[in-house]
Design a protein around this motif. Structure first.
Motif, PDB file in Angstrom:
ATOM      1  N   LEU A   1      13.703 -21.206  -5.996  1.00 45.21           N
ATOM      2  CA  LEU A   1      14.505 -20.017  -5.697  1.00 45.21           C
ATOM      3  C   LEU A   1      13.952 -19.272  -4.491  1.00 45.21           C
ATOM      4  CD1 LEU A   1      14.982 -18.663  -9.293  1.00 45.21           C
ATOM      5  CD2 LEU A   1      16.764 -19.625  -7.826  1.00 45.21           C
ATOM      6  N   LEU A   2      14.791 -18.405  -3.982  1.00 45.95           N
ATOM      7  CA  LEU A   2      14.355 -17.597  -2.853  1.00 45.95           C
ATOM      8  C   LEU A   2      14.043 -16.179  -3.311  1.00 45.95           C
ATOM      9  CD1 LEU A   2      16.903 -18.743  -0.180  1.00 45.95           C
ATOM     10  CD2 LEU A   2      14.452 -19.268  -0.300  1.00 45.95           C
ATOM     11  N   ALA A   3      13.200 -15.531  -2.556  1.00 47.50           N
ATOM     12  CA  ALA A   3      12.876 -14.139  -2.831  1.00 47.50           C
ATOM     13  C   ALA A   3      12.809 -13.415  -1.495  1.00 47.50           C
ATOM     14  CB  ALA A   3      11.540 -14.052  -3.543  1.00 47.50           C
ATOM     15  N   PRO A   4      12.907 -12.081  -1.517  1.00 50.93           N
ATOM     16  CA  PRO A   4      12.754 -11.370  -0.256  1.00 50.93           C
ATOM     17  C   PRO A   4      11.359 -11.622   0.316  1.00 50.93           C
ATOM     18  CG  PRO A   4      12.863  -9.844  -2.125  1.00 50.93           C
ATOM     19  CD  PRO A   4      13.201 -11.193  -2.647  1.00 50.93           C
ATOM     20  N   GLN A   5      11.320 -11.924   1.567  1.00 50.05           N
ATOM     21  CA  GLN A   5      10.025 -12.217   2.186  1.00 50.05           C
ATOM     22  C   GLN A   5       9.535 -10.954   2.894  1.00 50.05           C
ATOM     23  OE1 GLN A   5      10.325 -15.655   4.695  1.00 50.05           O
ATOM     24  NE2 GLN A   5       8.097 -15.841   4.914  1.00 50.05           N
ATOM     25  N   PHE A   6       8.463 -10.382   2.364  1.00 50.38           N
ATOM     26  CA  PHE A   6       7.993  -9.104   2.907  1.00 50.38           C
ATOM     27  C   PHE A   6       7.114  -9.295   4.139  1.00 50.38           C
ATOM     28  CE2 PHE A   6       7.973  -6.878  -1.549  1.00 50.38           C
ATOM     29  CZ  PHE A   6       9.351  -7.006  -1.588  1.00 50.38           C
ATOM     30  N   CYS A   7       7.122  -8.260   5.007  1.00 44.74           N
ATOM     31  CA  CYS A   7       6.170  -8.217   6.110  1.00 44.74           C
ATOM     32  C   CYS A   7       4.795  -7.863   5.552  1.00 44.74           C
ATOM     33  CB  CYS A   7       6.548  -7.132   7.105  1.00 44.74           C
ATOM     34  SG  CYS A   7       8.180  -7.356   7.763  1.00 44.74           S
ATOM     35  N   PRO A   8       3.730  -8.103   6.299  1.00 40.85           N
ATOM     36  CA  PRO A   8       2.403  -7.681   5.837  1.00 40.85           C
ATOM     37  C   PRO A   8       2.404  -6.168   5.616  1.00 40.85           C
ATOM     38  CG  PRO A   8       2.221  -9.067   7.788  1.00 40.85           C
ATOM     39  CD  PRO A   8       3.678  -8.787   7.599  1.00 40.85           C
ATOM     40  N   PRO A   9       1.513  -5.685   4.738  1.00 43.85           N
ATOM     41  CA  PRO A   9       1.471  -4.262   4.443  1.00 43.85           C
ATOM     42  C   PRO A   9       1.324  -3.414   5.709  1.00 43.85           C
ATOM     43  CG  PRO A   9      -0.061  -5.452   3.054  1.00 43.85           C
ATOM     44  CD  PRO A   9       0.497  -6.439   4.017  1.00 43.85           C
ATOM     45  N   GLY A  10       2.005  -2.274   5.737  1.00 46.05           N
ATOM     46  CA  GLY A  10       1.983  -1.425   6.927  1.00 46.05           C
ATOM     47  C   GLY A  10       1.330  -0.075   6.668  1.00 46.05           C
ATOM     48  N   THR A  11       1.792   0.933   7.385  1.00 50.13           N
ATOM     49  CA  THR A  11       1.119   2.237   7.321  1.00 50.13           C
ATOM     50  C   THR A  11       1.254   2.924   5.963  1.00 50.13           C
ATOM     51  OG1 THR A  11       3.028   2.945   8.586  1.00 50.13           O
ATOM     52  CG2 THR A  11       0.901   3.041   9.698  1.00 50.13           C
ATOM     53  N   ALA A  12       2.432   2.848   5.346  1.00 51.85           N
ATOM     54  CA  ALA A  12       2.599   3.524   4.055  1.00 51.85           C
ATOM     55  C   ALA A  12       1.586   2.959   3.057  1.00 51.85           C
ATOM     56  CB  ALA A  12       4.022   3.339   3.537  1.00 51.85           C
ATOM     57  N   TYR A  13       1.464   1.650   3.085  1.00 49.81           N
ATOM     58  CA  TYR A  13       0.529   0.962   2.192  1.00 49.81           C
ATOM     59  C   TYR A  13      -0.898   1.465   2.432  1.00 49.81           C
ATOM     60  CZ  TYR A  13      -1.593  -3.027  -0.270  1.00 49.81           C
ATOM     61  OH  TYR A  13      -2.297  -3.823  -1.142  1.00 49.81           O
ATOM     62  N   GLU A  14      -1.271   1.469   3.693  1.00 47.33           N
ATOM     63  CA  GLU A  14      -2.623   1.914   4.042  1.00 47.33           C
ATOM     64  C   GLU A  14      -2.849   3.365   3.627  1.00 47.33           C
ATOM     65  OE1 GLU A  14      -5.382   0.465   4.886  1.00 47.33           O
ATOM     66  OE2 GLU A  14      -4.196  -1.360   4.550  1.00 47.33           O
ATOM     67  N   THR A  15      -1.819   4.202   3.845  1.00 43.44           N
ATOM     68  CA  THR A  15      -1.952   5.609   3.479  1.00 43.44           C
ATOM     69  C   THR A  15      -2.119   5.752   1.961  1.00 43.44           C
ATOM     70  OG1 THR A  15      -0.417   6.022   5.273  1.00 43.44           O
ATOM     71  CG2 THR A  15      -0.942   7.885   3.858  1.00 43.44           C
ATOM     72  N   THR A  16      -1.310   5.042   1.212  1.00 38.68           N
ATOM     73  CA  THR A  16      -1.446   5.106  -0.245  1.00 38.68           C
ATOM     74  C   THR A  16      -2.871   4.740  -0.650  1.00 38.68           C
ATOM     75  OG1 THR A  16       0.826   4.345  -0.421  1.00 38.68           O
ATOM     76  CG2 THR A  16      -0.451   4.329  -2.436  1.00 38.68           C
ATOM     77  N   ARG A  17      -3.358   3.675  -0.051  1.00 39.53           N
ATOM     78  CA  ARG A  17      -4.694   3.209  -0.423  1.00 39.53           C
ATOM     79  C   ARG A  17      -5.745   4.273  -0.090  1.00 39.53           C
ATOM     80  NH1 ARG A  17      -8.706   0.493   1.565  1.00 39.53           N
ATOM     81  NH2 ARG A  17      -7.761   0.337   3.617  1.00 39.53           N
ATOM     82  N   LYS A  18      -5.583   4.881   1.057  1.00 33.82           N
ATOM     83  CA  LYS A  18      -6.560   5.905   1.459  1.00 33.82           C
ATOM     84  C   LYS A  18      -6.469   7.151   0.591  1.00 33.82           C
ATOM     85  CE  LYS A  18      -7.317   4.789   6.311  1.00 33.82           C
ATOM     86  NZ  LYS A  18      -6.064   4.563   7.102  1.00 33.82           N
ATOM     87  N   ASN A  19      -5.243   7.468   0.155  1.00 32.48           N
ATOM     88  CA  ASN A  19      -5.047   8.699  -0.623  1.00 32.48           C
ATOM     89  C   ASN A  19      -5.430   8.583  -2.092  1.00 32.48           C
ATOM     90  OD1 ASN A  19      -4.157   9.888   1.656  1.00 32.48           O
ATOM     91  ND2 ASN A  19      -1.978   9.912   1.091  1.00 32.48           N
ATOM     92  N   LEU A  20      -5.847   7.408  -2.509  1.00 32.42           N
ATOM     93  CA  LEU A  20      -6.131   7.224  -3.937  1.00 32.42           C
ATOM     94  C   LEU A  20      -7.212   8.177  -4.434  1.00 32.42           C
ATOM     95  CD1 LEU A  20      -6.130   3.337  -4.376  1.00 32.42           C
ATOM     96  CD2 LEU A  20      -4.487   4.977  -5.298  1.00 32.42           C
ATOM     97  N   GLY A  21      -8.120   8.492  -3.567  1.00 31.76           N
ATOM     98  CA  GLY A  21      -9.211   9.363  -3.998  1.00 31.76           C
ATOM     99  C   GLY A  21     -10.414   8.547  -4.451  1.00 31.76           C
ATOM    100  N   PHE A  22     -10.274   7.256  -4.440  1.00 29.19           N
ATOM    101  CA  PHE A  22     -11.427   6.400  -4.747  1.00 29.19           C
ATOM    102  C   PHE A  22     -11.259   5.102  -3.985  1.00 29.19           C
ATOM    103  CE2 PHE A  22      -8.450   6.317  -8.411  1.00 29.19           C
ATOM    104  CZ  PHE A  22      -7.915   5.058  -8.226  1.00 29.19           C
ATOM    105  N   LYS A  23     -12.359   4.353  -3.930  1.00 30.80           N
ATOM    106  CA  LYS A  23     -12.326   3.071  -3.250  1.00 30.80           C
ATOM    107  C   LYS A  23     -11.940   2.008  -4.282  1.00 30.80           C
ATOM    108  CE  LYS A  23     -15.537   0.536  -0.274  1.00 30.80           C
ATOM    109  NZ  LYS A  23     -15.869  -0.592  -1.144  1.00 30.80           N
ATOM    110  N   LEU A  24     -11.125   1.065  -3.868  1.00 29.16           N
ATOM    111  CA  LEU A  24     -10.796  -0.020  -4.796  1.00 29.16           C
ATOM    112  C   LEU A  24     -12.069  -0.788  -5.156  1.00 29.16           C
ATOM    113  CD1 LEU A  24      -7.544  -1.611  -3.277  1.00 29.16           C
ATOM    114  CD2 LEU A  24      -7.724   0.058  -5.121  1.00 29.16           C
ATOM    115  N   THR A  25     -12.151  -1.244  -6.373  1.00 30.09           N
ATOM    116  CA  THR A  25     -13.272  -2.128  -6.705  1.00 30.09           C
ATOM    117  C   THR A  25     -13.027  -3.458  -5.989  1.00 30.09           C
ATOM    118  OG1 THR A  25     -12.126  -3.034  -8.627  1.00 30.09           O
ATOM    119  CG2 THR A  25     -13.521  -1.117  -9.009  1.00 30.09           C
ATOM    120  N   ASN A  26     -14.081  -4.256  -5.892  1.00 30.44           N
ATOM    121  CA  ASN A  26     -13.908  -5.549  -5.228  1.00 30.44           C
ATOM    122  C   ASN A  26     -12.824  -6.370  -5.900  1.00 30.44           C
ATOM    123  OD1 ASN A  26     -15.858  -5.024  -3.354  1.00 30.44           O
ATOM    124  ND2 ASN A  26     -17.518  -5.921  -4.614  1.00 30.44           N
ATOM    125  N   ALA A  27     -12.830  -6.326  -7.229  1.00 30.42           N
ATOM    126  CA  ALA A  27     -11.841  -7.109  -7.968  1.00 30.42           C
ATOM    127  C   ALA A  27     -10.433  -6.603  -7.664  1.00 30.42           C
ATOM    128  CB  ALA A  27     -12.125  -7.041  -9.465  1.00 30.42           C
TER     129      ALA A  27
END
Ligand code: ADP
Ligand code: MG
Length: 688
Positions: free
Chosen positions: A242-268
């Motif tokens: 089957l086909l699925a929507p093919q997304f572009c690599p993560p962009g600014t919104a993604y990066e902003t969300t990650r930065k705004n989490l208030g913590f660093k992601l664990t390695n896992a």
């Protein structure tokens, strides 16, 4: 004229009309063959009488005696309380639904035989709603099968249905032994195996049958696991096409969300997030299972994935098993996503009328990017404008069927949204590969930093007062606590009542604390108000039923008392306890058991004391319990097989994988026929 059992509708049986057929269809029974494959959930030993004095709570027994009193009692809930006596002692029978006639029959009968589970009640040991009879027949000679049934079909009715089909088998209407050329499927004829599990004969080993180890059961388990595994493999093959929507690599919104989490992601977390990013950049649908122990931080993974979808102008649907959890996600997601201009919406059963319609319209017109909800999300009337990602949280709370139904909902024009399935059920990797053979698997094997371990103590409820004082002191020092009532897990109503009276009692003992109450029978709006107050710190002590078992995240809560933990499975206890130990406060969990504890219960609670590792807890549970506690494993999650028990039967898995390979390549006819027998119509449908 009955041709073959698999082609014959149950309505051809005498006494089965459209009404009953509809009810049977609800549990997946359409044909006579389906009746045979509707296997007993467990067995009860009704072959002997138990002297009343030997009654032990938690056991199913048959007793016989004279009813010496039978009175209406007006407690929290009106009930009929009968005392029954034999030469060894007295025990209480309690009925919540009863009639005057019943009272007279019980009182006047020279002797009454009762069957049911012994439990502790306000009148000492009690049996709630026993099956009873006043006209005594000989005791059963063999184990009595107990079937999973539905409203309007009781055990007796279902047993007579089975008997009717077995009579047809006696007349030579038999099933084909599919795959007789394969040794594992030829060990035991399918007809004899089915007959044996429905009608165990007196000469067979009762223990083997109770443990699910009888060769007849093992033969059936093998076929069931094979059916399941094959279907998963087929689904996967189908999906890859089957086909699925093919997304572009993560962009600014993604990066902003990650930065705004208030913590660093664990390695896992970072590793898993990257795996998901890559999956969604492919043209075929992602099908990924994310396993991570309670508190490992799965929610932010879902958040990042939905931001990724939103950036690509696709909608995300997130399904949670409870309203409480859906609302919590909604609040968190909207706080995170609002600053980025990503809209969130939610839909649960409690949202009704105009509001509901408005929400449904917005979903349809693509005006909300991330929609969070319960099952309500997947009703017919809900249609997405461009669904690109589906996330199922706490998948172990949903059945395989629901998962597949959901997948179908997402499919349109041969396109499928990406799918992320998250679960906290700790199951060994080999098992994962077999049950979720249709998915790729990611694991978060690391907890966020800064968590101090939870200190768990196991205490007898003789020390209840002491515990209450301890809670009072802690709450006066700004801690927040849960008090979980598990007393009567089988009945939601009774569990809620237990929570209500506990809240009342604790309220009068602890006037200085703000005490809240939450249970499944409360209105959704009341539940959410209580959860909000608890989250905001306005409630010190939250008395709850097991509704808070999944997902609830209030990091400031650092104390938990679980009443009657001996009644719960370890996996469930582990989930419950996972509600605390989420912040930086030192956390304490008190398992307040009711003595006497059996040896096994003691060992199991010790495991909870010794470790917080979900995988280890699951393994130890298996070790102590031993395989074959059918009911126990069945309750522990998504592994909803009719007969197979993955842990007990895991030795079969390598053979099953090989055979499935072979059949899918060389013998699809048999593979399909076997799947058709074992999978319900919904599952089978999705394979066509
Ligand atoms: P679960 O895996 O049980 O769903 P949650 O997603 O609810 O766990 O996360 C538990 C808590 O840990 C939440 O309060 C969350 O904000 C926090 N958390 C998640 N990831 C991290 C991290 N990398 N560092 C610190 N805290 C985190
Ligand atoms: Mg969660």
């Amino acid at each position: 004229m009955i041709e073959t059992l698999d082609q014959t509708n149950i309505q051809t049986l005498k006494g089965i009309g459209p009404a009953l057929a509809t009810k049977l269809a609800r549990i997946g029974i359409i044909t006579l063959q389906d009746v045979l494959f509707h296997l007993p959930l467990r067995y009860e030993d009704r072959t002997k009488l138990t002297p009343i004095h030997a009654a032990q709570p938690g056991t199913n027994i048959v007793i016989q005696g004279k009813v010496v009193s039978c009175d209406l009692v007006f407690g929290r809930r009106r009930s009929l309380l009968a005392k029954i006596q034999d030469s060894s002692g007295t025990i209480a029978l309690r009925f919540f639904h009863f009639s005057k006639a019943q009272q007279n029959i019980l009182l006047n009968a020279p002797v009454v035989r009762c069957i049911g589970e012994v439990r502790r009640g306000s009148a000492g040991f009690e049996i709630y709603h026993p099956e009873y009879s006043t006209k005594l027949k000989a005791l059963d000679k063999t184990l009595t099968p107990i079937y999973p049934v539905t409203e309007g079909i009781n055990q007796t009715r279902f047993r007579s249905l089975v008997n009717a089909v077995i009579t047809l088998m006696d007349d030579g209407k038999v099933l084909q032994n599919l795959g007789a050329q394969y040794p594992e499927l030829n060990k035991f004829d399918i007809n004899s195996a089915l007959r044996l599990v429905h009608h165990p004969t007196p000469d067979i080993a009762i223990d083997a049958l109770l443990d699910g180890n009888h060769p007849a059961q093992q033969r059936l388990c093998f076929e069931e696991l094979l059916a399941h595994h094959t279907s998963m493999r087929l689904l996967r093959q189908k999906c890859l096409k089957l086909l699925a929507p093919q997304f572009c690599p993560p962009g600014t919104a993604y990066e902003t969300t990650r930065k705004n989490l208030g913590f660093k992601l664990t390695n896992a977390q970072a590793r898993v997030a990257a795996e998901i990013n890559l999956d969604m950049q492919k043209p075929s649908p992602m099908l990924r299972l994310l396993q991570g122990d309670v508190g490992s931080g799965k929610t932010v993974i879902a958040l990042l994935a939905s931001t990724h979808a939103a950036e690509n102008n696709y909608q995300t649907a997130i399904m949670a098993p409870t309203e409480i959890l859906a609302e919590q996600h909604y609040i968190n997601f909207s706080n995170w996503l609002r600053p980025l201009g990503i809209t969130t919406g939610w839909l649960t059963g409690k949202i009704k009328g105009k509001k509901r319609q408005a929400q449904i319209d917005q979903i349809k017109h693509g005006e909300v990017a991330v929609v969070i909800g319960t099952h309500a999300l997947f009703q017919k009337e809900v249609n997405f404008s461009n669904l690109g990602l589906m996330i199922i949280d706490e998948q172990h709370k949903f059945g395989v069927e629901q998962r597949l139904a959901l997948r179908q909902k997402g499919e349109s024009d041969g396109r499928l949204p990406h799918q992320l399935v998250m679960t906290a059920t700790p199951i060994p990797r080999t098992l994962t590969m077999s049950i979720y053979a249709d998915m790729d698997c990611s694991i978060i094997d690391e907890l966020p930093p800064g968590r101090s371990p939870i200190t768990t103590s196991v205490l007898s409820d003789i020390r209840r007062e002491e515990v209450i004082q301890h809670i009072e002191l802690a709450c006066q020092n700004k801690a927040q606590a849960y008090w979980v009532c598990t007393l009567i897990e089988e009945s939601e109503t009774l569990q809620c009542q237990a929570a209500e009276s506990t809240a009342e009692q604790l309220g009068s003992l602890l006037p200085s604390l703000n005490i809240g109450l939450i249970h499944g029978r409360m209105k959704a709006t009341e539940k959410s108000a209580v959860m909000q107050s608890f989250k905001q710190g306005k409630i010190d002590l939250l008395v709850a039923t097991t509704v808070i078992e999944v997902g609830v995240d209030v990091p400031n809560a650092s104390l938990m008392v679980i009443e009657n933990p001996e009644r719960l499975g370890l996996a469930q206890l582990h989930q419950l306890r996972g509600r605390i130990g989420r912040g930086s406060n030192k956390s304490f969990c008190i398992l307040l058991y009711h003595p006497p504890l059996s040896d096994i219960s003691r060992q199991r609670l010790q495991v909870m004391r010794q470790t917080q590792d979900g995988f280890l807890i699951a393994e130890k549970d298996l070790e102590i319990r031993g395989p074959g506690d059918l009911l126990g494993t069945r309750q522990s999650g998504s592994l909803q097989f009719r007969l197979a028990d993955l842990l007990r039967d895991s030795h079969m898995l390598p053979k099953i994988r090989t055979l499935a390979d072979h059949m899918l390549k060389n013998d699809k006819t048999t593979a399909y026929a076997i799947m058709n027998r074992w999978l319900s119509s919904a599952e089978a449908l999705s394979l066509i």
